[in-house]
Every structure is written in structure tokens, then in C-alpha cells.
Design a protein around this motif. Structure first.
Motif, PDB file in Angstrom:
ATOM      1  N   GLU A 274      -3.596 -12.849 -44.989  1.00 49.77           N
ATOM      2  CA  GLU A 274      -3.100 -11.559 -45.485  1.00 49.77           C
ATOM      3  C   GLU A 274      -2.403 -11.734 -46.836  1.00 49.77           C
ATOM      4  O   GLU A 274      -2.418 -10.831 -47.671  1.00 49.77           O
ATOM      5  CB  GLU A 274      -2.125 -10.937 -44.479  1.00 49.77           C
ATOM      6  CG  GLU A 274      -2.761 -10.474 -43.193  1.00 49.77           C
ATOM      7  CD  GLU A 274      -1.751  -9.800 -42.267  1.00 49.77           C
ATOM      8  OE1 GLU A 274      -0.668  -9.407 -42.745  1.00 49.77           O
ATOM      9  OE2 GLU A 274      -2.050  -9.685 -41.064  1.00 49.77           O
ATOM     10  N   ARG A 335      -4.976  -4.791 -38.950  1.00 54.16           N
ATOM     11  CA  ARG A 335      -4.542  -5.152 -40.303  1.00 54.16           C
ATOM     12  C   ARG A 335      -5.497  -6.124 -40.985  1.00 54.16           C
ATOM     13  O   ARG A 335      -5.389  -6.373 -42.180  1.00 54.16           O
ATOM     14  CB  ARG A 335      -3.146  -5.755 -40.244  1.00 54.16           C
ATOM     15  CG  ARG A 335      -2.099  -4.761 -39.812  1.00 54.16           C
ATOM     16  CD  ARG A 335      -0.763  -5.415 -39.546  1.00 54.16           C
ATOM     17  NE  ARG A 335      -0.288  -6.189 -40.702  1.00 54.16           N
ATOM     18  CZ  ARG A 335       0.875  -6.826 -40.744  1.00 54.16           C
ATOM     19  NH1 ARG A 335       1.681  -6.793 -39.683  1.00 54.16           N
ATOM     20  NH2 ARG A 335       1.240  -7.502 -41.812  1.00 54.16           N
ATOM     21  N   LEU A 356      -5.018   2.862 -42.314  1.00 54.16           N
ATOM     22  CA  LEU A 356      -3.996   2.136 -41.565  1.00 54.16           C
ATOM     23  C   LEU A 356      -2.677   2.885 -41.741  1.00 54.16           C
ATOM     24  O   LEU A 356      -2.249   3.139 -42.872  1.00 54.16           O
ATOM     25  CB  LEU A 356      -3.885   0.706 -42.100  1.00 54.16           C
ATOM     26  CG  LEU A 356      -3.119  -0.310 -41.251  1.00 54.16           C
ATOM     27  CD1 LEU A 356      -3.829  -0.553 -39.935  1.00 54.16           C
ATOM     28  CD2 LEU A 356      -2.973  -1.626 -42.025  1.00 54.16           C
ATOM     29  N   ASP A 375       5.654  -1.187 -41.172  1.00 56.43           N
ATOM     30  CA  ASP A 375       4.198  -1.233 -41.155  1.00 56.43           C
ATOM     31  C   ASP A 375       3.661  -0.768 -39.808  1.00 56.43           C
ATOM     32  O   ASP A 375       4.405  -0.299 -38.946  1.00 56.43           O
ATOM     33  CB  ASP A 375       3.694  -2.645 -41.490  1.00 56.43           C
ATOM     34  CG  ASP A 375       4.208  -3.689 -40.506  1.00 56.43           C
ATOM     35  OD1 ASP A 375       4.702  -3.306 -39.416  1.00 56.43           O
ATOM     36  OD2 ASP A 375       4.119  -4.888 -40.814  1.00 56.43           O
ATOM     37  N   SER A 376       2.349  -0.937 -39.610  1.00 54.52           N
ATOM     38  CA  SER A 376       1.694  -0.430 -38.401  1.00 54.52           C
ATOM     39  C   SER A 376       2.133  -1.157 -37.135  1.00 54.52           C
ATOM     40  O   SER A 376       1.934  -0.658 -36.029  1.00 54.52           O
ATOM     41  CB  SER A 376       0.174  -0.537 -38.550  1.00 54.52           C
ATOM     42  OG  SER A 376      -0.214  -1.897 -38.709  1.00 54.52           O
TER      43      SER A 376
END
Length: 693
Positions: A274, A335, A356, A375-376
Motif C-alpha cells: 500500500e 483496500r 472506497l 479510513d474504511s
């Protein structure tokens, strides 16, 4: 943990027990905003969970304890209650339409809406159980209202309207008991008590798709480590739920096999790309290696395609075989680079309509700790906290006769609900009658029911109560089973309810004699207790011998018995109001002889030929004669005819055929069904009465 002015009292502790990690959130609601005081997360040291299912309860509980202690230290409080969510790994759903009708126009308040939803849950559960394997216990872990109806007209909110009828379309979600029990046991081992349970996709949608967006046909996909949970919205409500058992761990396993590393090392590689184009790792042989981001993505590409195809197919299936307008993705599994683009391609919608979701959907959430990554990954744990304020659909534990059971708390639980949950036999609850006594009385089957036993004794926390007493968490119920009553019983004296007796005239004296009863053909005393399948008769007659025994009369050899002036014998039956006389035998003369004997004597003495005797016989037989028959226990004399048939009786008794008193007339002659033209003889016994239905 209800909201109040005291912040500590209003704090909500939400716990997302995921396949890869446990995330805990502590916060409180302030008007229309949710304030997050602290967030902590920790990954499981081993694969103690697979596909959203807890496999090693102790190890998962140890992770929960670690997260709990970190939050307690940060917030300087002791956490006792927790809100949790279950993954949709083996999720089943049931759509239901439920309604309540009132006798008059009623102002609809919160309690009416609650009653309607509770009724819907109960009906959905019954429908679900009828359609599925009843040997597997399921819990309802969530519900979503699709539509409300006011007097059969769609309405978005029933509150404060007046109606005679309200209705709801809703979706109820069910999970097997072992899934729910595993979650409860885990948090209990961590010293916590569950105050609210929901489904992970229901929690996630609280944050990911606000109410204002739910008019649109949107799908939300919560991609965790073990499962990809799906929600569909349409027309202002959640329309459907679903799940596929493939998510982030599936991709991690592909990396582990390719790089020859254990699972946790593969997880580091997946997360490492990532933020880096090259990730270094050590394989199971202890060798140092590296892999580029492009290599990993190329490796995972066919698996991402297969995963997104399954998700797209499930969305279309849930959405009545139609595509949705947009897809919101939450959870760590989504992600991975390329996932949203591939899902857009599989679902055949433009790329920017698959997104997302993270910080952009947290507009009404404030964080005390600015270092939190918005974040998610935290969408679901935040949704678990928010859902507490919307639906306090928790479970409670109670104890019934030393068995600990869990009940879905709909706010109206009673002891009956606990009894139904444990499957206690109705025989233990309600008084039972003793066995019935079945026998035959005068040709008809009779049943004497047993006595009713005692009802069960119900105690709640030591106090005597009833089955409808309300239940609360940790209540102790003790039920002493009901009893069975005495079996049915009776005696012959009780069956002879009219105490029937015969009024007779014996040798000029009026006497009253008791009727006899027989059991299975044997004369039996009145005190006899009737047994199962006995054949009982209460006789309406006595024989002459029985009468003579009772009145102490002896019949000598030179005596005869006359019954209603007709000669009988000791076996002859006598009925009510009959007359019996004993007389000495007379010397026989021609006048006393029957017709046949008169003819025979005349033939011998006069030596006449046969033709003449036959003529004499015919002339004698045509002479008028009298006979006496017994009709309904009374003697009736027929006169003025040389021969009598059954129908002649109606000219000599008071029986009105013009005024029916039943469905038909019963006629018997000497015990058999009589024909109207059947010839009568002296001393025949006849019965005539109306048939009663």
C-alpha cells in the motif's frame, strides 16, 4: 450505557471482533454528532478466527481483553457493557409483512411501532423455522424496516398519525446459535456483558450509507478478512442482505503460497504494497527475499477478478436480478489496489461509482484523538456504536431449572418465552387429566373423564408467580411440573342415576323391587367399580324367578304362573306395572284345550273323515279372539279380530303420529326391528318410541 447528561454514563463501547483483528471504539452521542473518545485495535496472534467464525475462544478473548484494557487506560474508566456485531458468514434472511388492526382510530405512538416490529420479528422467525431445519437453533440478530403502511397506504413514519390499521414490510436476519454463542462466550470471558448485538453489514451501513442516500439503489460491500458482507438500499430503506465467504484472507493465502511464507508474513506483504513499491520478507526457510508491488498485484489479479465477480453476481441476485447504481466499499479487504476498478468492470458501471468509503462518510463523527486514521477499517466499529442508539436489540441470559439460556430481548419477554426457548413439554406446565374410563352402558359407549391435576408452580427469583411474569437479565426461574389427576371412575349405583325400581302386583299385593345391573353378562352388586371396557346393562325387567326370590314366593309343582293373566314360567320377564299371580293347575277339559287338541279329540270320538275336520278347523281359526301384548312395559289387549299384525298396535295405544317428536320412529318386536304387517302373538313384547338425534 444510555445517553445522558453524564458523559461517563452515556459512553458506548463498540467492539468489532474481526477475522484478522479486534477493533474497539469508546464514544458518546452529543445531539446529532458522535464523539469518539478512543479507538484501539489489535490483530490476533494466531488464526483464531476463520471466515468470521471464532475457532479458538480463549485466544480471541485474550485479544479482546488487551483492547479493552487499553481503552480503559485511555478513558480512565472500567468497561462492563459492550456492543458487538456478528459477521454474515452463515447469514439467512426472511422478508415479512406484518400488521396490527385496532378496534377504533388510534394515535400511533412509539410503543405501537415497537409492538408492530416485534410482531414482525416473531412472524418472521416462525416462517423461517417452518422453512428451515428446525433442529438447528437460530437467533434473529437484526432487522431492517423496508416500508410502513398506514391504513394500507405507504408512509415513511407512522409516529403521531391516527389509524385503525398499521403494517410493516421488514427484513429479519438470522444466524445459527453457535455463531452467536461463540461471540457471547468470548466477551464474557473478557469480563464484559453484551448490551447490543447486530449484524456487521447493518452496523457498517449506519456510517457508509446515511439515510439521505437510501432512496437510491446502492450496494454496500463490507470486505473483511473472511467474508464480504453485502447490503442493498432502495426506496429509502435496506432492501436485502447477503454474503460471499471470500475476502481479504483469500488474497493473503495466495501470497503465502507464492512467497512460501507463513500467514502473518504474507499479511505484512499485502499491507506493505500500500505504501511501498518493494517489500522485503523472510520465507519459511529463513531466506531473505523481496517482491515488488507489481508482482503482487499481477499475482492477485485473477483472484481479485474472481472475488469481484462473485460480489457482483450476489449484488445482482439480491437486487432482483438488476444492477445497482453505485457500490460503496468498506473494510480492510477492499483496500487492495485495483479492487474497486475490477468490481466496477464486473458490475458494468462507471469506475467512479464504485468507491472506497472512509473519512468522507464520517461528517457527523468527531475524534478526540487527531492521530486516528479515518479510513474504511473503522467504518464497521463506528457503526456498531451508532447502531446502539437505533436498535437496542440485545440478548439476555436467564436460568430456567438450572439451565442457562439466552433470549432475544424484544422488551416484552415473559417466562413463557424462556419456556419456549428451552422446549419444556406442555405436560409439565398445564394440569393434566387422569386417564378416561371407557365402557358400554346399555349398548352405548360412555366415557368418564379423569380428574384434573394441579397446575405447575412457577417461581421467579424465589417468589411464586405465573408464566406471564416479565423477565429481565439474570432472572432465575424455577418450575415445579404440573400433576396428573386421578383416573376416571364410577360405580354401578352411580350409573343407575334414576334409582330405577319396578312397581309390580304379586298375588294381589303391590311391591317395589330394585332393578338389577349386569357387568359383562353377570349380575353385579351396586358397589362394583366399573373397569375399562366393561359392558354394563341396567335392566328394566326381572325374571319371575328373581321376583319370587325377592318376595319369598315358592312355586309348587301343582301351580302355574299367570303374567297379566297369561300363563308364563319362572324365566319369563316382567316389567314395570306387570301383575303376577300363582294359581293351582286346573283339570283340562275341551273348553280348556287349544283348537288343535279339540279337533284331534273330536276325530277320535266321532270318527269323522279328514275333509270334515279341516273344514271345522278353518271355521274355528276364523273365530274372533283376544291377545295381550306388552307395549313399552305395559300390557295392551287386542280384540275383535281373528288375527293381528303390528300396525294394529297404533289403534290401541296413545301414540300421535301426526306430531313428530324426533327424526323417526323406532319399533321393535321381541327385540328385533318390527315390520308393520308382522303377525302378533300373545305375550309379544313391543317397544315404540321416537328416535332422538
Amino acid at each position: 450505557m444510555k445517553a445522558s447528561e453524564n458523559v461517563k454514563e452515556s459512553l458506548v463501547f463498540g467492539l468489532d471482533i474481526g477475522t484478522r483483528a479486534v477493533v474497539g471504539v469508546v464514544g458518546y452521542r452529543d445531539k446529532d454528532r458522535f464523539i469518539v473518545k478512543a479507538i484501539e485495535s489489535m490483530e490476533h496472534e494466531t488464526r483464531a478466527m476463520l471466515d468470521g467464525q471464532i475457532h479458538d475462544i480463549e485466544k480471541v478473548a485474550s485479544t479482546v481483553i488487551a483492547v479493552k484494557e487499553k481503552l480503559e487506560k485511555k478513558c480512565k474508566i472500567t468497561l462492563k457493557n459492550v456492543c458487538i456485531a456478528a459477521a454474515g458468514r452463515v447469514l439467512k434472511t426472511e422478508k415479512i409483512h406484518s400488521e396490527i388492526v385496532y378496534n377504533s382510530e388510534t394515535l400511533i405512538l412509539d410503543e405501537h411501532i415497537f409492538d408492530l416490529q416485534s410482531k414482525g420479528i416473531e412472524e418472521a422467525y416462525k416462517k423461517f423455522q417452518d422453512a428451515n431445519d428446525s433442529s438447528i437453533k437460530y437467533y434473529c440478530v437484526g432487522k431492517s424496516v423496508m416500508k410502513y403502511f398506514l391504513n394500507d397506504v405507504f408512509i415513511t413514519n407512522l409516529l403521531n398519525h391516527k389509524a385503525k390499521k398499521i403494517a410493516v414490510d421488514m427484513i429479519c436476519t438470522f444466524l445459527p446459535s453457535e455463531v452467536v454463542e461463540g461471540l457471547y462466550t468470548t466477551v464474557e470471558m473478557a469480563g464484559l456483558e453484551v448490551c447490543s448485538l447486530t449484524l456487521e453489514p447493518i452496523a457498517a451501513i449506519e456510517v457508509a450509507i446515511p439515510d439521505k442516500f437510501r432512496m437510491l439503489n446502492i450496494a454496500m460491500v463490507d470486505i473483511g478478512a473472511g467474508t464480504s458482507d453485502i447490503c442493498i438500499t432502495k426506496d429509502g430503506s435496506v432492501f436485502a442482505y447477503g454474503m460471499i465467504p471470500v475476502a481479504g484472507d483469500h488474497l493473503t493465502e495466495v501470497i503465502a503460497n507464492y512467497c512460501l511464507v507463513e500467514f502473518n508474513e504474507a499479511e505484512k506483504i499485502k499491507k506493505g504494497i500500500e505504501n511501498s513499491d518493494v517489500v522485503e520478507y523472510e520465507d519459511i526457510l529463513g531466506l531473505k527475499n523481496s517482491i515488488t508491488k507489481k508482482e503482487v498485484l499481477d499475482l492477485l489479479d485473477p483472484y481479485i477478478k474472481e472475488m469481484t465477480k462473485q460480489v457482483s453476481d450476489e449484488i445482482i441476485k439480491l437486487n432482483d436480478n438488476n444492477k445497482v447504481s453505485a457500490v460503496f466499499v468498506v473494510g480492510g479487504g477492499g483496500r487492495i489496489e485495483g479492487y474497486t476498478n475490477q468490481l466496477a468492470a464486473e458490475h458494468d458501471i462507471i469506475v467512479n461509482r464504485v468507491a472506497l468509503r472512509g473519512e468522507e462518510v464520517m461528517g457527523k463523527i468527531d475524534f478526540k484523538d487527531d492521530s486516528v486514521t479515518k479510513d474504511s477499517l473503522i467504518v464497521t466499529p463506528l457503526g456498531i456504536c451508532l447502531h446502539f442508539y437505533e436498535e437496542n436489540n440485545s440478548f439476555i441470559n436467564v436460568c430456567l431449572n438450572d439451565d442457562r439460556i439466552k433470549l432475544y430481548d424484544n422488551g416484552k419477554l415473559t417466562i413463557v418465552d424462556a419456556v419456549m426457548e428451552i422446549g419444556l413439554d406442555n405436560a409439565a406446565l398445564f394440569p393434566r387429566r387422569g386417564d378416561a374410563l371407557v365402557f358400554t352402558l346399555n349398548g352405548e359407549e360412555k366415557v368418564i373423564n379423569g380428574e384434573l391435576g394441579e397446575a405447575c408452580q412457577v417461581y421467579l427469583n424465589g417468589d411464586l408467580t405465573n408464566l406471564h411474569a416479565p423477565l429481565h437479565a439474570n432472572d432465575y426461574i424455577h418450575i415445579e411440573p404440573s400433576t396428573k389427576g386421578e383416573p376416571g371412575q364410577t360405580t354401578l349405583s352411580k350409573l343407575n342415576v334414576n334409582n330405577q325400581k319396578l312397581q309390580l302386583i304379586v298375588n294381589g299385593m303391590n311391591v317395589t323391587l330394585p332393578n338389577y345391573c349386569t357387568v359383562n353378562g353377570e349380575i353385579t352388586v351396586d358397589s362394583y367399580s366399573v373397569q375399562m371396557n366393561d359392558v354394563v346393562e341396567v335392566l328394566d325387567y326381572l325374571t319371575v324367578a328373581e321376583v319370587f326370590e325377592l318376595v319369598d314366593v315358592t312355586l309348587e309343582a301343582n301351580q302355574i304362573v299367570l303374567i297379566n293373566n297369561v300363563e308364563g314360567d319362572l324365566d319369563s320377564k316382567v316389567y314395570n306395572h306387570f301383575e303376577i299371580k300363582v294359581e293351582d293347575k286346573k283339570e283340562i277339559t275341551y273348553a280348556d284345550l287349544p283348537e288343535e287338541e279339540i279337533i284331534e279329540e273330536a276325530s277320535d270320538e266321532l270318527n269323522v273323515n279328514t275333509d270334515i275336520l279341516e273344514n271345522v278347523s278353518e271355521e274355528i281359526s276364523e273365530e274372533i279372539k283376544e291377545i295381550t301384548v306388552i307395549v313399552n312395559s305395559k300390557p295392551v289387549t287386542l280384540k275383535n279380530k281373528s288375527e293381528y299384525v303390528f300396525v294394529d298396535i297404533f289403534d290401541n295405544i296413545d301414540f300421535d303420529l301426526t306430531k313428530p317428536q324426533g327424526s323417526g320412529i323406532i319399533t321393535t318386536l321381541n327385540g328385533h326391528s318390527a315390520e308393520f304387517l308382522e303377525v302378533l302373538k300373545d305375550k309379544d313384547i313391543i317397544e315404540i318410541y321416537w328416535k332422538k338425534d
